[in-house]
Design an enzyme around this catalytic site. Structure first.
Site, PDB file in Angstrom:
ATOM      1  N   LYS A 107       0.821  -1.212   0.000  1.00  0.00           N
ATOM      2  CA  LYS A 107       0.000   0.000   0.000  1.00  0.00           C
ATOM      3  C   LYS A 107       0.850   1.255   0.000  1.00  0.00           C
ATOM      4  O   LYS A 107       0.460   2.270  -0.579  1.00  0.00           O
ATOM      5  CB  LYS A 107      -0.997   0.000   1.168  1.00  0.00           C
ATOM      6  N   LYS A 144     -11.705  -5.023  -6.837  1.00  0.00           N
ATOM      7  CA  LYS A 144     -12.462  -3.843  -7.298  1.00  0.00           C
ATOM      8  C   LYS A 144     -11.585  -2.885  -8.100  1.00  0.00           C
ATOM      9  O   LYS A 144     -12.093  -2.064  -8.841  1.00  0.00           O
ATOM     10  CB  LYS A 144     -13.096  -3.129  -6.109  1.00  0.00           C
ATOM     11  N   LYS A 182      -5.965 -11.822  -8.583  1.00  0.00           N
ATOM     12  CA  LYS A 182      -7.210 -12.074  -7.858  1.00  0.00           C
ATOM     13  C   LYS A 182      -8.284 -11.055  -8.275  1.00  0.00           C
ATOM     14  O   LYS A 182      -7.953  -9.908  -8.618  1.00  0.00           O
ATOM     15  CB  LYS A 182      -6.983 -12.040  -6.344  1.00  0.00           C
TER      16      LYS A 182
HETATM   17  P1  ATP Z   1      -8.772  -4.949  -2.997  1.00  0.00           P
HETATM   18  O1  ATP Z   1      -9.671  -4.949  -4.186  1.00  0.00           O
HETATM   19  O2  ATP Z   1      -8.331  -3.588  -2.555  1.00  0.00           O
HETATM   20  O3  ATP Z   1      -7.653  -5.951  -3.105  1.00  0.00           O
HETATM   21  P2  ATP Z   1     -10.564  -6.692  -1.778  1.00  0.00           P
HETATM   22  O4  ATP Z   1     -11.720  -6.501  -2.659  1.00  0.00           O
HETATM   23  O5  ATP Z   1      -9.657  -7.856  -1.971  1.00  0.00           O
HETATM   24  O6  ATP Z   1      -9.666  -5.398  -1.775  1.00  0.00           O
HETATM   25  P3  ATP Z   1     -10.603  -6.946   1.077  1.00  0.00           P
HETATM   26  O7  ATP Z   1     -11.300  -5.995   1.973  1.00  0.00           O
HETATM   27  O8  ATP Z   1      -9.102  -6.919   1.053  1.00  0.00           O
HETATM   28  O9  ATP Z   1     -11.201  -6.720  -0.353  1.00  0.00           O
HETATM   29  O10 ATP Z   1     -11.038  -8.433   1.371  1.00  0.00           O
HETATM   30  C1  ATP Z   1     -12.135  -8.795   2.124  1.00  0.00           C
HETATM   31  C2  ATP Z   1     -12.189 -10.306   2.266  1.00  0.00           C
HETATM   32  O11 ATP Z   1     -12.494 -10.910   0.999  1.00  0.00           O
HETATM   33  C3  ATP Z   1     -10.858 -10.896   2.731  1.00  0.00           C
HETATM   34  O12 ATP Z   1     -11.098 -11.953   3.639  1.00  0.00           O
HETATM   35  C4  ATP Z   1     -10.247 -11.400   1.454  1.00  0.00           C
HETATM   36  O13 ATP Z   1      -9.327 -12.439   1.685  1.00  0.00           O
HETATM   37  C5  ATP Z   1     -11.485 -11.844   0.642  1.00  0.00           C
HETATM   38  N1  ATP Z   1     -11.233 -11.718  -0.806  1.00  0.00           N
HETATM   39  C6  ATP Z   1     -11.019 -10.561  -1.479  1.00  0.00           C
HETATM   40  N2  ATP Z   1     -10.827 -10.788  -2.796  1.00  0.00           N
HETATM   41  C7  ATP Z   1     -10.915 -12.133  -2.962  1.00  0.00           C
HETATM   42  C8  ATP Z   1     -10.806 -13.006  -4.102  1.00  0.00           C
HETATM   43  N3  ATP Z   1     -10.572 -12.542  -5.324  1.00  0.00           N
HETATM   44  N4  ATP Z   1     -10.968 -14.334  -3.921  1.00  0.00           N
HETATM   45  C9  ATP Z   1     -11.236 -14.825  -2.697  1.00  0.00           C
HETATM   46  N5  ATP Z   1     -11.337 -14.060  -1.565  1.00  0.00           N
HETATM   47  C10 ATP Z   1     -11.183 -12.735  -1.692  1.00  0.00           C
END
Ligand code: ATP
Ligand code: LTN
Length: 333
Positions: A115, A200, A197
């Site tokens: 970050k 958003k 992964k």
């Molecule tokens: P960013 O888009 O900024 O990476 P994010 O959408 O991954 O954020 P977080 O708030 O970091 O959201 O994650 C919330 C939860 O969802 C965490 O437990 C994370 O491990 C899970 N998660 C997020 N993205 C995925 C994914 N693509 N596949 C499986 N689990 C996910």
């Protein structure tokens, strides 16, 4: 009466709209475990301001997210659902734990490194000390398990180290929690970037829970499959990551095994398979979206859930905080 069940706690930052990765990787698994554990789930709004937020958007997401949690199956009667900033004990214990966390430990956190590289103009102290606040979020509730995605494991490990360090000085204050990482859906990849992964920050390949069905279908029809000419539905993560990801999504949603999926689409190309996965996702998300929209229209109900959640959470959190204050020598009235 205190519950005999083991305690589970987790949070998601309301820093973006919830997507299929969040649902399959986190929320769906939480909802499936509701009867086996005493569950606490919260929206980590204090954490979001480590990165600049638009106040109006943060407010909207903080309430929409509650509606989505409930619509995804987190029954507020069985789970304690709350907003982190409604429970001051998080910030209070966060400060205490800051004083027991070492500079070197925080410097090693990969999320901080990622970050701070992404937001070079705003490497603030909160971004650095974020893991101590996350440790406070967890330790206040004395949970046995913290269900998170792979990316959060390092923070839970640090939480354990802090709990052990504190207990070694002051006696048994905190339960040392275990990370709980689900194998199913632990990593859903982007539809346009199967190497990364679903996130958003890549909205074209990201299916949001509130997307309209036609938007979802479009995203699936445009999903990247493979450069091979085989056009056959076969699970091969290395050579066919796009197809493997679509198969994982379809399998997690329908409960069908990967072999059964290969059989189901035998002799049919991606032109049939991609819309079929899209359709299964639409079938799952439509009732969730409709229920969330119904709840969003009922602000009073959502506010009452937050109020009740904050009361229940504060009761438990303050118990731990009082114990901590006493142990470290803060004068009690
Ligand atoms: P960013 O888009 O900024 O990476 P994010 O959408 O991954 O954020 P977080 O708030 O970091 O959201 O994650 C919330 C939860 O969802 C965490 O437990 C994370 O491990 C899970 N998660 C997020 N993205 C995925 C994914 N693509 N596949 C499986 N689990 C996910
Ligand atoms: N750091 C997590 C969100 C989070 C969390 C927590 C998760 C904040 N506090 C306590 C589990 C337990 C994230 O960014 N996904």
């Amino acid at each position: 009466m205190e519950s005999e069940k083991k305690i589970m706690l987790s949070g998601i930052q309301p820093s973006g709209d919830l997507h299929l990765g969040n649902y399959l990787g986190a929320i769906k698994n939480w909802a499936d475990r509701v009867n086996d554990f005493d569950c606490y789930y919260f929206m980590a709004d204090l954490h979001t301001i480590t990165v600049r937020q638009d106040p109006k958007e943060l407010r909207r997401r903080s309430i929409e997210m509650l509606a989505l949690y409930i619509a995804c199956g987190l029954d507020p009667k069985k789970n304690t659902l709350f907003l982190q900033s409604h429970v001051p004990a998080h910030a209070q214990l966060g400060w205490v734990l800051d004083c027991y966390t070492m500079f070197g430990e925080l410097s090693r956190m990969t999320q901080f490194k990622d970050k701070s590289a992404k937001h070079k103009d705003n490497i603030n102290a909160g971004l650095f000390t974020y893991p101590s606040l996350m440790a406070a979020d967890i330790l206040l509730y004395q949970p046995h398990y913290v269900p998170v995605g792979e990316d959060q494991k390092q923070h839970v490990e640090l939480t354990r180290d802090l709990a052990i360090r504190f207990n070694n000085i002051y006696g048994d204050v905190f339960r040392v929690p275990e990370p709980y990482i689900s194998k199913v859906g632990a990593r859903i990849y982007g539809l346009t970037t199967p190497g990364q992964k679903m996130s958003k920050s890549e909205p074209n390949g990201c299916v949001f829970l509130m997307d309209d069905p036609n938007v979802i279908m479009k995203k699936f029809k445009r999903a990247v499959t493979d450069s091979d000419t085989e056009n056959c539905v076969h699970f091969d993560k290395v050579n066919k990551p796009g197809v493997a990801n679509l198969m994982s999504i379809y399998s997690t949603i329908t409960g069908k095994s990967l072999e059964d999926i290969e059989k189901e689409f035998e002799g049919q190309g991606y032109g049939v398979f991609k819309p079929a996965v899209g359709d299964a996702v639409v079938q799952t998300l439509t009732p969730i979206r409709e229920e969330a929209n119904r709840l969003i229209a009922d602000k009073e109900y959502l506010n009452s859930i937050y109020k009740e959640g904050a009361e229940k959470a504060s009761y438990i959190a303050n118990k731990t905080l009082r114990k901590v204050y006493k142990k470290i020598g803060f004068y009690q009235l």
